[in-house]
Motif scaffolding. Structure first.
Motif, PDB file in Angstrom:
ATOM      1  N   LEU A   1     -36.584  56.683  -3.068  1.00 44.07           N
ATOM      2  CA  LEU A   1     -35.242  57.085  -2.651  1.00 44.07           C
ATOM      3  C   LEU A   1     -35.272  57.675  -1.245  1.00 44.07           C
ATOM      4  O   LEU A   1     -34.398  57.383  -0.409  1.00 44.07           O
ATOM      5  N   ASP A   2     -36.255  58.515  -0.955  1.00 47.69           N
ATOM      6  CA  ASP A   2     -36.385  59.089   0.385  1.00 47.69           C
ATOM      7  C   ASP A   2     -36.669  57.991   1.414  1.00 47.69           C
ATOM      8  O   ASP A   2     -36.141  58.031   2.534  1.00 47.69           O
ATOM      9  N   TYR A   3     -37.501  57.031   1.044  1.00 44.80           N
ATOM     10  CA  TYR A   3     -37.822  55.944   1.969  1.00 44.80           C
ATOM     11  C   TYR A   3     -36.578  55.117   2.284  1.00 44.80           C
ATOM     12  O   TYR A   3     -36.326  54.746   3.437  1.00 44.80           O
ATOM     13  N   TYR A   4     -35.774  54.860   1.263  1.00 40.37           N
ATOM     14  CA  TYR A   4     -34.528  54.112   1.451  1.00 40.37           C
ATOM     15  C   TYR A   4     -33.615  54.865   2.417  1.00 40.37           C
ATOM     16  O   TYR A   4     -33.082  54.283   3.375  1.00 40.37           O
ATOM     17  N   GLY A   5     -33.420  56.162   2.186  1.00 36.55           N
ATOM     18  CA  GLY A   5     -32.558  56.949   3.045  1.00 36.55           C
ATOM     19  C   GLY A   5     -33.058  57.006   4.471  1.00 36.55           C
ATOM     20  O   GLY A   5     -32.275  56.895   5.433  1.00 36.55           O
ATOM     21  N   PHE A   6     -34.373  57.187   4.620  1.00 35.86           N
ATOM     22  CA  PHE A   6     -34.983  57.241   5.946  1.00 35.86           C
ATOM     23  C   PHE A   6     -34.742  55.943   6.710  1.00 35.86           C
ATOM     24  O   PHE A   6     -34.351  55.962   7.890  1.00 35.86           O
ATOM     25  N   GLU A   7     -34.968  54.812   6.027  1.00 36.64           N
ATOM     26  CA  GLU A   7     -34.810  53.517   6.685  1.00 36.64           C
ATOM     27  C   GLU A   7     -33.353  53.183   6.956  1.00 36.64           C
ATOM     28  O   GLU A   7     -33.033  52.560   7.974  1.00 36.64           O
TER      29      GLU A   7
ATOM     30  N   PRO B   1     -28.541  54.573  -4.151  1.00 37.85           N
ATOM     31  CA  PRO B   1     -27.777  53.383  -3.760  1.00 37.85           C
ATOM     32  C   PRO B   1     -27.701  52.377  -4.904  1.00 37.85           C
ATOM     33  O   PRO B   1     -28.573  52.333  -5.765  1.00 37.85           O
ATOM     34  N   GLN B   2     -26.646  51.583  -4.907  1.00 40.16           N
ATOM     35  CA  GLN B   2     -26.480  50.530  -5.910  1.00 40.16           C
ATOM     36  C   GLN B   2     -26.811  49.180  -5.273  1.00 40.16           C
ATOM     37  O   GLN B   2     -26.845  49.027  -4.049  1.00 40.16           O
ATOM     38  N   ARG B   3     -27.027  48.180  -6.114  1.00 40.80           N
ATOM     39  CA  ARG B   3     -27.432  46.873  -5.601  1.00 40.80           C
ATOM     40  C   ARG B   3     -26.348  46.219  -4.751  1.00 40.80           C
ATOM     41  O   ARG B   3     -26.639  45.646  -3.701  1.00 40.80           O
ATOM     42  N   ASP B   4     -25.099  46.283  -5.204  1.00 39.39           N
ATOM     43  CA  ASP B   4     -24.052  45.597  -4.441  1.00 39.39           C
ATOM     44  C   ASP B   4     -23.904  46.196  -3.045  1.00 39.39           C
ATOM     45  O   ASP B   4     -23.710  45.472  -2.062  1.00 39.39           O
ATOM     46  N   LEU B   5     -24.011  47.520  -2.935  1.00 38.60           N
ATOM     47  CA  LEU B   5     -23.940  48.152  -1.619  1.00 38.60           C
ATOM     48  C   LEU B   5     -25.145  47.745  -0.774  1.00 38.60           C
ATOM     49  O   LEU B   5     -25.010  47.494   0.433  1.00 38.60           O
TER      50      LEU B   5
ATOM     51  N   ARG C   1     -34.145  44.186  -1.520  1.00 41.67           N
ATOM     52  CA  ARG C   1     -35.458  44.232  -2.157  1.00 41.67           C
ATOM     53  C   ARG C   1     -35.846  45.664  -2.499  1.00 41.67           C
ATOM     54  O   ARG C   1     -36.395  45.935  -3.569  1.00 41.67           O
ATOM     55  N   LEU C   2     -35.566  46.578  -1.594  1.00 39.23           N
ATOM     56  CA  LEU C   2     -35.985  47.966  -1.784  1.00 39.23           C
ATOM     57  C   LEU C   2     -35.218  48.653  -2.904  1.00 39.23           C
ATOM     58  O   LEU C   2     -35.777  49.511  -3.598  1.00 39.23           O
ATOM     59  N   VAL C   3     -33.962  48.271  -3.120  1.00 35.66           N
ATOM     60  CA  VAL C   3     -33.152  48.982  -4.109  1.00 35.66           C
ATOM     61  C   VAL C   3     -33.716  48.827  -5.522  1.00 35.66           C
ATOM     62  O   VAL C   3     -33.566  49.715  -6.360  1.00 35.66           O
ATOM     63  N   GLY C   4     -34.381  47.712  -5.804  1.00 36.56           N
ATOM     64  CA  GLY C   4     -35.001  47.557  -7.119  1.00 36.56           C
ATOM     65  C   GLY C   4     -36.041  48.626  -7.377  1.00 36.56           C
ATOM     66  O   GLY C   4     -36.101  49.206  -8.466  1.00 36.56           O
TER      67      GLY C   4
ATOM     68  N   MET D   1     -29.596  48.307 -15.908  1.00 37.00           N
ATOM     69  CA  MET D   1     -29.049  47.012 -15.501  1.00 37.00           C
ATOM     70  C   MET D   1     -30.010  46.281 -14.564  1.00 37.00           C
ATOM     71  O   MET D   1     -30.139  45.064 -14.610  1.00 37.00           O
ATOM     72  N   GLU D   2     -30.692  47.052 -13.718  1.00 35.06           N
ATOM     73  CA  GLU D   2     -31.658  46.458 -12.799  1.00 35.06           C
ATOM     74  C   GLU D   2     -32.813  45.807 -13.562  1.00 35.06           C
ATOM     75  O   GLU D   2     -33.299  44.740 -13.180  1.00 35.06           O
ATOM     76  N   ARG D   3     -33.261  46.443 -14.638  1.00 34.56           N
ATOM     77  CA  ARG D   3     -34.338  45.866 -15.455  1.00 34.56           C
ATOM     78  C   ARG D   3     -33.988  44.464 -15.926  1.00 34.56           C
ATOM     79  O   ARG D   3     -34.851  43.583 -16.025  1.00 34.56           O
ATOM     80  N   GLN D   4     -32.716  44.251 -16.215  1.00 39.77           N
ATOM     81  CA  GLN D   4     -32.287  42.980 -16.801  1.00 39.77           C
ATOM     82  C   GLN D   4     -32.394  41.811 -15.829  1.00 39.77           C
ATOM     83  O   GLN D   4     -32.333  40.654 -16.251  1.00 39.77           O
ATOM     84  N   ARG D   5     -32.576  42.097 -14.553  1.00 35.63           N
ATOM     85  CA  ARG D   5     -32.653  41.017 -13.559  1.00 35.63           C
ATOM     86  C   ARG D   5     -33.838  40.098 -13.800  1.00 35.63           C
ATOM     87  O   ARG D   5     -33.833  38.948 -13.336  1.00 35.63           O
TER      88      ARG D   5
END
Length: 282
Positions: free
Chosen positions: A14-20, A56-60, A76-79, A141-145
């Motif tokens: 989560l921190d990596y996502y926010g940083f990037e 963050p959510q996948r659609d965003l 890719r990162l959101v998963g 929901m992400e697991r179901q992908r």
């Protein structure tokens, strides 16, 4: 002067996502509000994600990739981010589940997580958490992908009939859930069978279990208790689980008869005008 929270990008996904997100937004020369206008959200939400206060959510994430030209980076990162929101004791299993080529599961109490609708999952998860419910639902929901991958795992599911009758979330949510099970019967790599009440005593009265198979890893058996989950690759346990699962499949209804039972329960218990007889449909 506005204080900007500095993130340690190595602290968590989560921190990596926010940083990037902050770095790539600033590279694009956009303010939080300007980016938010492009991706149809609020500047406050962008700020909360950049400071790791919001998941963050996948659609965003998909819209961010388009807006920032990041070639699927955030998608890719959101998963990884969403999987990190799962309970710590469950994360190792979720990682193995995502790598499996073959999944077989018997569920005695609840619809299997990979088959749950969002409404069912939300009602179920709400019984055990006080906060972070949205993140847990999104993670499930992400697991179901994995079921939608080009090389999806072969997934064989035996549901005890009790799972169809237990009204998780109420009538509308259960009707939607059973409709979803019927729709999943058309999935090429997925088979759902129901173990009817009429089967009586059977090979797994002790409870639910999953067996995962891999192309380059020993088979794993997974079980849960009221507190946590347990995985083992012990050969004797794996053989015993495989035998029990074969017995459950033999005792269960065919996929066609299972679909008929699911449809019958859906109409009798969760239809617009439910009847007074709430017993199992034979």
């Amino acid at each position: 002067m506005v204080h900007i929270r500095e993130l340690d990008s190595t602290a968590s996904p989560l921190d990596y996502y926010g940083f990037e997100l902050r770095r790539k937004r600033e590279e694009a020369g956009l303010t939080q509000r300007e980016l938010a206008n492009v991706v149809f959200c609020t500047g406050s939400l962008i700020g909360q994600i950049e400071t790791a206060r919001k998941v963050p959510q996948r659609d965003l994430s998909e819209r961010l990739d388009v807006a920032l030209g990041t070639d699927g980076f955030f998608s890719r990162l959101v998963g990884l981010v969403l999987r990190s929101q799962l309970p710590s004791w469950f994360q190792p299993y979720a990682e193995m589940e995502a790598q499996a080529t073959y999944i077989s599961t018997y569920q005695a109490q609840l619809i299997y997580g990979l088959l749950q609708t969002e409404g069912y999952a939300r009602a179920l998860l709400a019984t055990g958490v006080r906060e972070g419910l949205d993140q847990l639902v999104a993670a499930r929901m992400e697991r179901q992908r994995i079921l939608d991958r080009e090389q999806a795992p072969i997934t064989l599911v035996v549901l005890d009939e009790a799972t169809l009758h237990r009204p998780i979330g109420g009538r509308e949510i259960m009707r939607e859930q059973l409709e979803h099970l019927l729709a999943l019967q058309r999935h090429r790599w997925l088979r759902v069978q129901v173990l009817p009440f009429s089967a009586g005593e059977h090979a797994s009265l002790a409870g639910s279990f999953n067996v995962l198979r891999f192309s380059d890893h020993p088979d794993i058996v997974y079980t849960e208790d009221v507190i946590s989950g347990h995985m083992t690759a012990d050969r004797i346990t794996v053989r015993e689980a495989a035998l029990r699962y074969a017995s459950l499949q033999a005792a269960a209804l065919s996929t066609e008869d299972s679909a008929a039972l699911i449809a019958g329960v859906m109409e009798e218990r969760y239809g617009d005008e439910p009847g007074t007889d709430q017993r199992a449909v034979a």
